[in-house]
Design an enzyme around this catalytic site. Structure first.
Site, PDB file in Angstrom:
ATOM      1  CD  GLU A 111      -0.720  -2.505  -6.605  1.00 39.11           C
ATOM      2  OE1 GLU A 111      -1.856  -2.542  -5.903  1.00 39.11           O
ATOM      3  OE2 GLU A 111       0.262  -1.837  -6.234  1.00 39.11           O
ATOM      4  CD  GLU A 131       1.395  -4.607  -2.365  1.00 41.23           C
ATOM      5  OE1 GLU A 131       1.403  -3.760  -3.436  1.00 41.23           O
ATOM      6  OE2 GLU A 131       1.534  -5.615  -2.523  1.00 41.23           O
TER       7      GLU A 131
END
Length: 258
Positions: A111, A131
């Site tokens: 990210e 995740e």
């Protein structure tokens, strides 16, 4: 200024920012988030710095993302309002940042790279938003940025499986700009930064200002704030607690779906 978890180096108008926790694959915990936020504040305010390069210490990892072990052990500290790595919720930076991805970029590490304007990847890099494998989702801008940068269908495949993406696929999909051998990575990143410093800094800032305005028109801030709300709800589920515990204990999670 000296930092504990990040190093900085100035080369003319270029700032090199190195995440410096190689013993945990440059995973980011609250104190490091805050150091990075301060670095980006100072970069934005310094008229003599025009471009930044973000990379990771060591040859294994750009960043493993969120330091789950620190979280599981009750680590103290609150991340800054500017979000993951001091970048995810920073909407007004008018100077470009280049990610020099020297190893695996996982979760928040990916990210942070997506938050950069250009990604130059080592041949040995790997990218993933894993995740979902530990009961999270890519709430630190991964959902929004990856789907906008490569399109929704391929982004959904990456986000819902948590699978690894190699640099050549990343370049084909469009989130990697350039792939170079590992020993040429920083030279390539500096060369790209020098290309940018050779043009008008006022024009570069103007370009970034319009790009930032496009994010505003696309309601990026509102979407990221919604992600924060959803992740707080997710933290109350049994799957979230099981995912973190299983990760720390190095075992397969036993999902409850509640």
């Amino acid at each position: 200024m000296a930092y504990e978890f990040v190093t900085t180096e100035r080369r003319g108008n270029i700032l090199i920012v190195t995440m410096n926790r190689p013993e945990v694959y440059n995973a980011v915990h609250a104190p490091m988030h805050n150091e990075m936020s301060q670095i980006w504040d100072e970069f934005a305010a310094d008229p003599d710095l025009w471009v930044a390069i973000l990379t990771g210490a060591g040859d294994k990892a750009f960043s493993a993302g969120n330091d789950l072990k620190y979280t599981a052990q009750g680590g103290k500290g609150k991340p800054p309002e500017t979000g993951f790595g001091g970048m995810a919720m920073r909407f007004d930076l008018e100077k470009p940042v280049i990610a020099a991805v020297n190893g695996f970029a996982m979760g928040g590490g990916f990210e942070m790279a997506l938050n950069c304007d250009i990604i130059i990847s080592s041949e040995t890099a790997k990218f993933a938003l894993p995740e979902v494998k530990v009961g999270f989702f890519a709430a630190a801008s991964g959902v929004q940025l990856l789907s906008r940068q490569i399109g929704r269908k391929p982004a959904v495949d990456i986000m819902l499986t948590g699978r690894h993406v190699m640099p050549d696929e990343g370049k084909e999909l469009g989130f990697v700009n350039q792939i170079v051998p590992a020993d040429q990575l920083m030279a390539a990143a500096i060369a790209k930064a020098e290309e940018i410093t050779a043009v008008s800094p006022s024009a570069v800032k103007a370009t970034k200002r319009v790009l930032n305005a496009m994010d505003e028109l696309e309601n990026l801030k509102a979407s990221l704030n919604y992600s924060r709300q959803v992740i707080m709800d997710l933290r109350e589920t049994e799957d979230f607690k099981e995912g973190v515990t299983a990760f720390v204990e190095k075992r397969k999670p036993e999902w409850k779906n509640r």
